[in-house]
Write an enzyme that holds these catalytic residues in place. Sequence first.
Site, PDB file in Angstrom:
ATOM      1  N   GLU A 111      65.893  52.907   1.961  1.00 16.01           N
ATOM      2  CA  GLU A 111      66.958  51.959   2.292  1.00 16.01           C
ATOM      3  C   GLU A 111      66.674  51.245   3.616  1.00 16.01           C
ATOM      4  O   GLU A 111      67.069  50.100   3.817  1.00 16.01           O
ATOM      5  CB  GLU A 111      68.299  52.711   2.368  1.00 16.01           C
ATOM      6  CG  GLU A 111      69.462  51.924   1.815  1.00 16.01           C
ATOM      7  CD  GLU A 111      70.686  52.780   1.576  1.00 16.01           C
ATOM      8  OE1 GLU A 111      71.074  52.923   0.410  1.00 16.01           O
ATOM      9  OE2 GLU A 111      71.260  53.320   2.539  1.00 16.01           O
ATOM     10  N   HIS A 120      51.749  71.638 -11.229  1.00 12.26           N
ATOM     11  CA  HIS A 120      51.596  71.707 -12.677  1.00 12.26           C
ATOM     12  C   HIS A 120      52.332  70.564 -13.361  1.00 12.26           C
ATOM     13  O   HIS A 120      52.694  70.658 -14.533  1.00 12.26           O
ATOM     14  CB  HIS A 120      52.082  73.071 -13.173  1.00 12.26           C
ATOM     15  CG  HIS A 120      51.360  74.190 -12.491  1.00 12.26           C
ATOM     16  ND1 HIS A 120      50.194  74.728 -12.968  1.00 12.26           N
ATOM     17  CD2 HIS A 120      51.603  74.810 -11.312  1.00 12.26           C
ATOM     18  CE1 HIS A 120      49.769  75.663 -12.134  1.00 12.26           C
ATOM     19  NE2 HIS A 120      50.605  75.729 -11.119  1.00 12.26           N
ATOM     20  N   LYS A 145      77.325  46.665  -5.606  1.00 10.52           N
ATOM     21  CA  LYS A 145      78.679  47.099  -5.219  1.00 10.52           C
ATOM     22  C   LYS A 145      79.708  46.079  -5.681  1.00 10.52           C
ATOM     23  O   LYS A 145      80.741  46.431  -6.237  1.00 10.52           O
ATOM     24  CB  LYS A 145      78.771  47.232  -3.697  1.00 10.52           C
ATOM     25  CG  LYS A 145      78.209  48.530  -3.141  1.00 10.52           C
ATOM     26  CD  LYS A 145      78.614  48.659  -1.673  1.00 10.52           C
ATOM     27  CE  LYS A 145      78.085  49.936  -1.064  1.00 10.52           C
ATOM     28  NZ  LYS A 145      78.377  50.053   0.365  1.00 10.52           N
TER      29      LYS A 145
HETATM   30  O1  PA5 Z   1      72.878  54.403   4.860  1.00 10.92           O
HETATM   31  C1  PA5 Z   1      73.864  53.816   4.464  1.00 10.92           C
HETATM   32  O2  PA5 Z   1      74.512  53.047   5.208  1.00 10.92           O
HETATM   33  C2  PA5 Z   1      74.411  54.026   3.072  1.00 10.92           C
HETATM   34  O3  PA5 Z   1      73.565  54.744   2.267  1.00 10.92           O
HETATM   35  C3  PA5 Z   1      75.748  54.741   3.137  1.00 10.92           C
HETATM   36  O4  PA5 Z   1      75.595  55.987   3.738  1.00 10.92           O
HETATM   37  C4  PA5 Z   1      76.371  54.916   1.753  1.00 10.92           C
HETATM   38  O5  PA5 Z   1      76.421  53.700   1.079  1.00 10.92           O
HETATM   39  C5  PA5 Z   1      77.790  55.461   1.892  1.00 10.92           C
HETATM   40  O6  PA5 Z   1      78.541  54.614   2.692  1.00 10.92           O
HETATM   41  P1  PA5 Z   1      79.912  55.032   3.310  1.00 10.92           P
HETATM   42  O7  PA5 Z   1      79.692  56.137   4.276  1.00 10.92           O
HETATM   43  O8  PA5 Z   1      80.430  53.804   3.981  1.00 10.92           O
HETATM   44  O9  PA5 Z   1      80.790  55.476   2.177  1.00 10.92           O
END
Ligand code: PA5
Length: 459
Positions: free
Chosen positions: A288, A317, A431
Site C-alpha cells: 500500500e 514443498h 470504497k
Molecule cells: O494503511 C491504511 O491507511 C489503511 O490500510 C487503513 O488502515 C485501512 O483502510 C483501515 O482504515 P481505518 O482505520 O480508517 O478504518
Amino acid sequence: MLEKIRFDFSFVFSPNISDGLTEDEINSYSEKITRIIDEIEADAPGFLEVPFDKRNIDSVKELAAKYRYFKDYDDFVVLGIGGSALGNIALRDSLNGLDWNRLSRDGRKGFPRIHVVDNVDPDFVSSILKNLDMKKTIFNVISKSGSTAEAMANYMVVRGIIESLGLDVRKHLIITTDPENGVLRKIASEENIDSLEIPPRVGGRFSVLTPVGLLSAIAGGLNIDALIDGAKNAYSLLKERNIWKNPAALNALVHYLYYTRGKNISVMMSYSNRLYSLADWYRQLWAESLGKKYDINGNEVNVGQTPVKALGATDQHSQIQLYNEGPNDKIVTFLVVRKFDNTVKIPKIHEDIDSLAYLGGKSLNELLSSEQRATAYSLAQNNRPNLNVEFSEICEESIGEFIFTYELQTAIMGKLLNINAFDQPGVEMGKKLTYSLMGRKGYSQFKEILEKSIKKYIV
Ligand code: PA5
C-alpha cells in the site's frame, strides 16, 4: 543498547551470487541515502515520532489499569481492518503464541483471549461471535477514519447484539480513532464511551505501535514498554549515516536496486509459524505504501514491488521449485529465529534405517535451521538474491525493532522510488463503488458507472 535482530545480506552480493550487487554499487548511493535520511528526519513523517510520544503508551496503560488489565473479561475482540488489524494479529501471534486462545485462563495468567475480526465474511464473523459470552467480552472498535465499511458494519453488528442483551455499551466497547474527526469520535464523545486516540499524522499501516496495536497487546499481557524500546533501537540505527551500519537503509537500497533489475516480487518467508503474521503485516506496508501510479512530480510511473508471504519449511514443498527455477523476478527475505522457546528432540529410534537414523538424536530446531540454510544456499546457487532477518529470540523488543526497522525501510524505499509512501489513492475507487452498491447517500453515481460500463462475459 543491544539489537535483538540482525540482517545477513550475504546472498545479496557478488561473488556469493553471480550477478549480485557489489559493494561499490551500494557505496555509490551513500550520499543519496544520507540525503534521504536527512529529509526523512526533517519532514518527520508521523510514524517517526511514535516511539517517543509518551502519551501513546500512557493513555493505553491508564485505560488498561482502569479495566484491571481486562482480567474480568474472557475475550477481547478487535474490530478493524488493514492497518487497524494486521499489526494486532502479528503481535498476538508472535508474542502471545499461536495457541493463546486455546489456553486455559491460568495458562493465560488471567488475561483474556484476543480475537481480531478483520473481515466481513459472515461465516468468519459468526464463528467468532457465536463462541463469546457477551457479558464477559470487550470489543475494541478501531478505525482511524471511522468510515471504513467493514469495521463500521462489524461495530454495528456487535453493538446490536450488546443492546439486544440489555448490556451497557460503556462496559463492552472501547473506541480507538482520530482525536477529533469521524463518526466514531462523535459517538465516543456523545455517549461517553471510553476511547483512545490515533495520532492524526500516523497512517493506518504505520500505526501498530500506537494505541491501535498497544491496547490489544496490553490486554494480552504483553510488555508494551519493551515493544517501544525495540522501536527505539531501530530508530537509533537510522541515525547511522554509514549505510553498512544502517539495516533499514541498506535493505531499502538492496530492494530498490534489485527492483530496478526486474525483481518485481519481494517474498517474505518466515521460518517460524509465530512470525508468519508479521509477513502479512509487511505485505500491507510494502504494497500500500509503495504501489503507486504517480511519482511526487505527477509523472505516471506505476511502480511497486509485489510482496508475497511464505512459510518455511512448509512452503519448500509448495513454492521453492518456482522460486529456484521459475522467473528470476524475486528477492526473498527469510525470517529466522535463533533461539526458539521450545526444543523438540527427535528420539533415537529406527537406527537401522538409514533414511531415518540421521534424524534420531537431533532436534526439530536443528532440522528447521538446516532447512532454511539449505534453501537460502540453493536459491543463491540459482542466482536468486536472498537475505535473513535473524531474531535472537521472539520477544517484545525484537518484534518492536523489526516493526520499526521495516517502517523506516518503507519510508526510505518511498524516497528512492520518488513516490508518496503515505497515501493510498488506489483504494478509494473501490470504497466509493462499495458505498454506492450499499446505497450510501451521495454515492449513487458510482453505481451507474458500475452497471452501465461493463460488457458481461458470464459462462
Ligand atoms: O494503511 C491504511 O491507511 C489503511 O490500510 C487503513 O488502515 C485501512 O483502510 C483501515 O482504515 P481505518 O482505520 O480508517 O478504518
